[in-house]
Design a protein around this motif. Structure first.
Motif, mmCIF file in Angstrom:
data_model
loop_
_atom_site.group_PDB
_atom_site.id
_atom_site.type_symbol
_atom_site.label_atom_id
_atom_site.label_comp_id
_atom_site.label_asym_id
_atom_site.label_seq_id
_atom_site.Cartn_x
_atom_site.Cartn_y
_atom_site.Cartn_z
ATOM 1 N N PHE A 80 1.153 -1.209 0.171
ATOM 2 C CA PHE A 80 -0.159 0.387 0.288
ATOM 3 C C PHE A 80 0.881 1.466 0.370
ATOM 4 O O PHE A 80 1.764 1.432 1.084
ATOM 5 N N CYS A 126 2.528 -3.879 10.158
ATOM 6 C CA CYS A 126 0.992 -3.902 9.940
ATOM 7 C C CYS A 126 0.604 -3.364 8.853
ATOM 8 O O CYS A 126 -0.272 -2.900 7.931
ATOM 9 N N ALA A 149 -0.498 -5.465 6.448
ATOM 10 C CA ALA A 149 -2.092 -5.632 6.897
ATOM 11 C C ALA A 149 -3.159 -4.736 6.624
ATOM 12 O O ALA A 149 -3.555 -5.694 5.587
ATOM 13 N N LEU A 150 -2.938 -3.232 5.790
ATOM 14 C CA LEU A 150 -3.579 -3.013 5.199
ATOM 15 C C LEU A 150 -3.238 -2.927 3.647
ATOM 16 O O LEU A 150 -4.437 -2.757 3.925
ATOM 17 N N MET A 195 -5.852 -6.256 3.307
ATOM 18 C CA MET A 195 -7.009 -5.908 3.015
ATOM 19 C C MET A 195 -7.213 -4.885 1.906
ATOM 20 O O MET A 195 -9.088 -4.757 1.477
ATOM 21 N N PHE A 196 -6.472 -3.988 2.061
ATOM 22 C CA PHE A 196 -7.149 -2.495 0.714
ATOM 23 C C PHE A 196 -7.282 -3.049 -0.525
ATOM 24 O O PHE A 196 -8.104 -2.834 -1.144
ATOM 25 N N ALA A 241 -4.028 -6.056 13.121
ATOM 26 C CA ALA A 241 -3.404 -6.592 11.830
ATOM 27 C C ALA A 241 -3.598 -7.983 11.794
ATOM 28 O O ALA A 241 -4.267 -7.484 10.607
ATOM 29 N N LEU A 301 -7.596 -7.572 10.146
ATOM 30 C CA LEU A 301 -7.327 -7.422 9.030
ATOM 31 C C LEU A 301 -6.783 -8.175 8.333
ATOM 32 O O LEU A 301 -7.497 -8.181 7.159
ATOM 33 N N GLY A 313 -10.395 2.770 -4.578
ATOM 34 C CA GLY A 313 -9.711 3.453 -2.798
ATOM 35 C C GLY A 313 -9.392 5.587 -2.987
ATOM 36 O O GLY A 313 -8.308 6.054 -1.952
ATOM 37 N N PHE A 314 -9.432 5.483 -4.788
ATOM 38 C CA PHE A 314 -8.957 7.037 -5.122
ATOM 39 C C PHE A 314 -8.249 7.276 -5.294
ATOM 40 O O PHE A 314 -7.368 8.183 -5.123
ATOM 41 N N VAL A 315 -6.626 6.460 -4.805
ATOM 42 C CA VAL A 315 -5.601 6.704 -4.847
ATOM 43 C C VAL A 315 -5.338 6.732 -6.837
ATOM 44 O O VAL A 315 -4.172 7.553 -5.828
ATOM 45 N N ILE A 349 -6.818 10.657 -6.903
ATOM 46 C CA ILE A 349 -5.545 11.313 -6.248
ATOM 47 C C ILE A 349 -4.207 11.384 -6.501
ATOM 48 O O ILE A 349 -3.552 12.468 -6.931
ATOM 49 N N TRP A 357 -14.309 16.175 -5.940
ATOM 50 C CA TRP A 357 -12.560 16.091 -5.014
ATOM 51 C C TRP A 357 -12.447 15.314 -4.223
ATOM 52 O O TRP A 357 -11.530 15.103 -2.884
ATOM 53 N N PHE A 360 -3.710 0.889 14.528
ATOM 54 C CA PHE A 360 -2.948 0.282 14.578
ATOM 55 C C PHE A 360 -2.270 1.018 15.520
ATOM 56 O O PHE A 360 -1.566 -0.511 16.397
#
Lengths: 612, 182
Positions: free
Chosen positions: A233, A285, A288-289, A292-293, A414, A417, A534-536, A539, B122, B140
């Motif tokens: 991620f 962490c 795990a993120l 899940m994501f 963690a 997730l 996730g709009f990653v 953006i 946005w 976390f």
């Protein structure tokens, strides 16, 4: 030299020779055979696989590992770099698996890329990639590893952008290169720190000499490298975008071999990480993120290749979690078993895509278990292995990881997730199977569905054998380095299975809802979040390039000139002196009488004071 | 061939109204080089004609000393935003021949910045993504504060805590250590 070491080095040398020969043949101006791809490239990889079984069997029977250093590249007062190969547990087991998978993929590619006029170049690129990957895996020093690392990155770029007439493919290739580059910064940072503080890039020397040093900074660099290469991620968008490349590329690079290079690096460097709790927690962490994501994103995708790509990303996150648990060997086991079933899933996708005339949308597939039974069966077996169905390949590694997770002292979030991601894995796997193989066909009747080609069937068969028995074979023949925790409550032991079954039942329920339409549209907010990844990408791929390109343009064309000429140069001097000049000249009002009076008064005062 | 070109060059230099090397450049000869910021309607019309835009669409970039001259301010839309189905002259660039180029054209090509409308506004996207990441980081942190682990106790040894094995004398009576409760 000890006979075993001689055997190891000879095999590797022979493997390289066998793999490089087809490449060298292409450098002459002679035209290639019509079936060069099949007769030279694929045969070379098959031979290399058979050769690699020799060191494997030797290792399994004797358990002997070796390190060989030959040609000296550079000797300075502080740093030596030699051509050095490490034949340890990890490389000896991984190389045959990588070659087996590559052999199957190349055979499949002779069918898939048959209509491509540049098929020979495609195979050349795949072979070059394979050589770079073998260099990476067998490297005993970071410099050699870096050569392999960059090699696989470049070949990934060339292969993702294979259809370079397509702007989206070029964008995806650029994304891969840029995200990998950000990761490379971390690798170079780690290498620089190690070169200056430990004076060595040799793996054995680094482990010994760094015993009492605080390794946080180089480990953060290595984790950044793994984040870039293994799509964790933050640096993950390139992996789903890489699906623009042909399916054999996705199967080889972006599921089995290249993307695991980051995890492999961390596995190699795991002795450095053992005692650094910061690095381990970060890995846990982050992994795990990621898992899940990306599993969340996979739930709503409609492109079959994208779903499998996100599945890969999720499994890479799981491998990162395993490293965070201080269990590098389990991560390695997962790499090995994952290679089999993920490559098979991609090849099944490729078979389905070509059969339906390049249709990749699962909403336009269906009923393929009647029409392409072998492919559907392999797809099902691969998905079952992925979800960790007991006693298939994925079970041995995945279940071991979840057990280790449950019985360790870990970050509770963690743990949560990872379990949620395991259930999501079952959900999207069932979604793929449901939409692709079940139900009635949703495509046009005249589709060129034909899986009766041995170039399709044989690779799938081989990988299916691997997906079913691979885990068992590997587990039976290796020695575990760390004692696994074997006693745990039944709930923890069965947690992975329970969570997967839960996911499966949820997915079945949702699948049956498609024909009943309780809700017109799903809940929009989470659905948009998942569909838009996730709009990653939206953006990050707009903001950062816009800022840097605008700033670059402004600096290059306006700011430099404006700064030097107007703000600090001639105009600035003029602007600064003008007020001074006007103030001074305003003071000179030409009041002669006043000046003379003042002058006279000063003279009188001075005379009076000096007189007294 | 070269001789002909040389003669034309000499003739141009001797006849041209504009002095110096600028007199040789074709654009300079007809006065087409960048002029200053257009002020009156005549200059605006000439600039619009030069850049192949309609007078109504022509809007110069604001004159704040950055040296844009009379270059038009075109809408900040990327090439990806343009209609993929239209028959462009250059289909891969989604551009027609002699179309006025945006000052930042190289930023708006299809491989780079994309300004096409998103499904969700946005602000909503930013809020959701950074909210998600923030939530994860917070969770976390909580997970670190309250970790999950199996219950463990100190290791127990038999034979009165291994009295003899640990070098205790066989004559001395060891203290009774009971590691169980009934």
């Amino acid at each position: 030299m000890h006979p075993t070491t001689l055997m190891y080095t000879s095999s590797l040398l022979l493997m390289f020779a066998v793999l490089l020969y087809p490449l060298l043949v292409t450098f002459t101006s002679l035209p290639l055979n019509n079936d060069w791809a099949s007769s030279h490239a694929k045969t070379a990889v098959k031979s290399a696989f058979l050769i690699s079984l020799a060191p494997l069997s030797l290792f399994l029977s004797t358990g002997m590992e070796a390190v060989t250093s030959s040609w000296t590249w550079m000797v300075t007062t502080t740093l030596d770099i030699t051509l050095s190969f490490k034949f340890d547990h990890y490389s000896i087991i991984f190389i045959p698996i990588a070659l087996y998978v590559t052999w199957s993929i190349l055979e499949f590619a002779t069918w898939y890329m048959h209509s491509d006029p540049l098929m020979n170049r495609f195979f050349k690129y795949l072979l070059t990639f394979l050589v770079a990957m073998l260099i990476l895996v067998s490297a005993n020093n970071l410099f050699q590893l870096f050569i392999g690392w960059e090699g696989v990155g470049i070949m990934s770029f060339l292969l993702i952008g294979w259809w370079h007439g397509r702007a989206d493919a070029n964008t995806a290739a650029l994304q891969a290169v840029l995200y990998n580059r950000v990761g490379d910064i971390g690798l170079i940072l780690g290498m620089a720190w190690l070169a200056t503080n430990v004076n060595s890039w040799d793996i054995q020397q680094m482990f010994i000499l760094s015993k009492n040093l605080d390794m946080t900074l180089p480990l953060l660099g290595l984790i950044l490298a793994a984040t870039g290469k293994s799509a964790q991620f933050g640096l993950h968008p390139w992996l789903p975008a890489a699906m623009e490349g042909p399916t054999p590329v996705s199967a080889l690079l972006h599921s089995s071999t290249m993307v695991v290079a980051g995890i492999f690096l961390l596995i190699r460097m795991s002795p450095l990480m053992e005692n650094n709790q910061t690095a381990l927690t970060l890995c846990l962490c982050l992994g795990a993120l990621t898992t899940m994501f990306t599993a969340t994103c996979a739930l709503t995708q409609n492109d079959i290749k994208k779903i499998v790509a996100f599945s890969t990303s999720s499994q890479l996150g799981l491998m990162m979690v395993t490293i965070g648990l201080n269990q590098p060997q389990l991560a390695f086991l997962h790499i090995c078993t994952h290679a089999f079933f993920k490559a098979m899933l991609f090849l099944c996708s490729g078979s389905v895509i070509h059969s339906l005339n390049d249709e990749q949308d699962i909403r336009k597939m269906g009923g393929l278990h009647h029409l392409a039974p072998f492919t559907s069966s392999c797809l099902t077996v691969g998905s079952l292995a992925l979800t960790g169905t007991p006693f298939l390949a994925g079970f041995f590694s995945k279940d071991a990881i979840i057990e280790a997770l449950n019985t360790s002292h870990v970050n509770a979030w963690a743990l949560t997730l990872t379990l949620i991601a395991t259930s999501f894995t079952a959900i999207y796997s069932l979604r793929v199977i449901f939409f692709v193989t079940m139900g009635t066909p949703r495509f046009l009747p005249l589709s060129p569905i034909n899986e009766n080609n041995p170039a399709v069937i044989n690779p799938l068969k081989r990988l299916a054998w691997g997906s079913i028995f691979g885990g068992l074979l590997v587990m039976l023949n290796i020695n575990l380095f760390k004692t696994p925790v074997l006693t745990m409550p039944a709930e923890l032991k069965l947690a992975a299975l329970a969570v997967s079954i839960l996911g499966l039942l949820t997915a079945l329920e949702l699948a049956t809802l498609t024909s009943k339409q309780f809700k017109v549209t799903p809940l929009r907010t989470p659905h948009h979040f998942s569909t838009s990844l996730g709009f990653v990408p939206a953006i990050i791929h707009r903001q950062i390039p816009q800022l840097s390109l605008l700033l670059g343009q402004k600096i290059a064309s306006q700011m430099v000139d404006q700064t030097w000429l107007e703000k600090t140069g001639p105009k600035a001097i003029a602007n600064a002196t003008a007020p001074l000049a006007s103030a001074t000249s305003n003071m000179q009002q030409g009041l002669i009488k006043t000046y003379l009076t003042l002058f006279l008064m000063t003279l009188v005062l001075v005379t009076l004071i000096s007189a007294t | 061939m070269a001789g002909v070109g040389f003669q034309r060059w000499v003739r141009t230099l001797s006849k041209g109204k504009i002095s110096g090397i600028s007199g040789l450049l074709p654009a300079c000869r007809s006065g087409e080089i960048l002029t200053y910021f257009p002020i009156n309607i005549g200059e605006i019309a000439a600039a619009a004609k030069k850049y192949n835009i309609r007078v109504e669409d022509y809007k110069p970039i604001a004159d704040n000393g950055e040296g844009y001259g009379d270059y038009p301010q075109l809408p900040d839309r990327s090439q990806q935003d343009r209609d993929p189905a239209y028959q462009w002259d250059h289909p891969d660039l989604r551009r027609n021949w002699n179309e006025p180029m945006h000052w930042d054209f190289d930023m708006f090509i299809r491989n780079r910045v994309d300004t096409s409308p998103t499904v969700v506004p946005w602000s909503t996207m930013c809020k959701q993504l950074f909210g998600f990441v923030g939530f994860m980081l917070f969770m976390f942190y909580l997970g670190d504060k309250f970790p999950a682990y199996q219950p463990v106790g100190p290791k127990q040894f038999p034979y009165n805590n291994l009295h003899l094995e640990r070098g205790g004398s066989p004559d001395v009576e060891p203290e009774e250590v009971k590691n169980y409760e009934i």
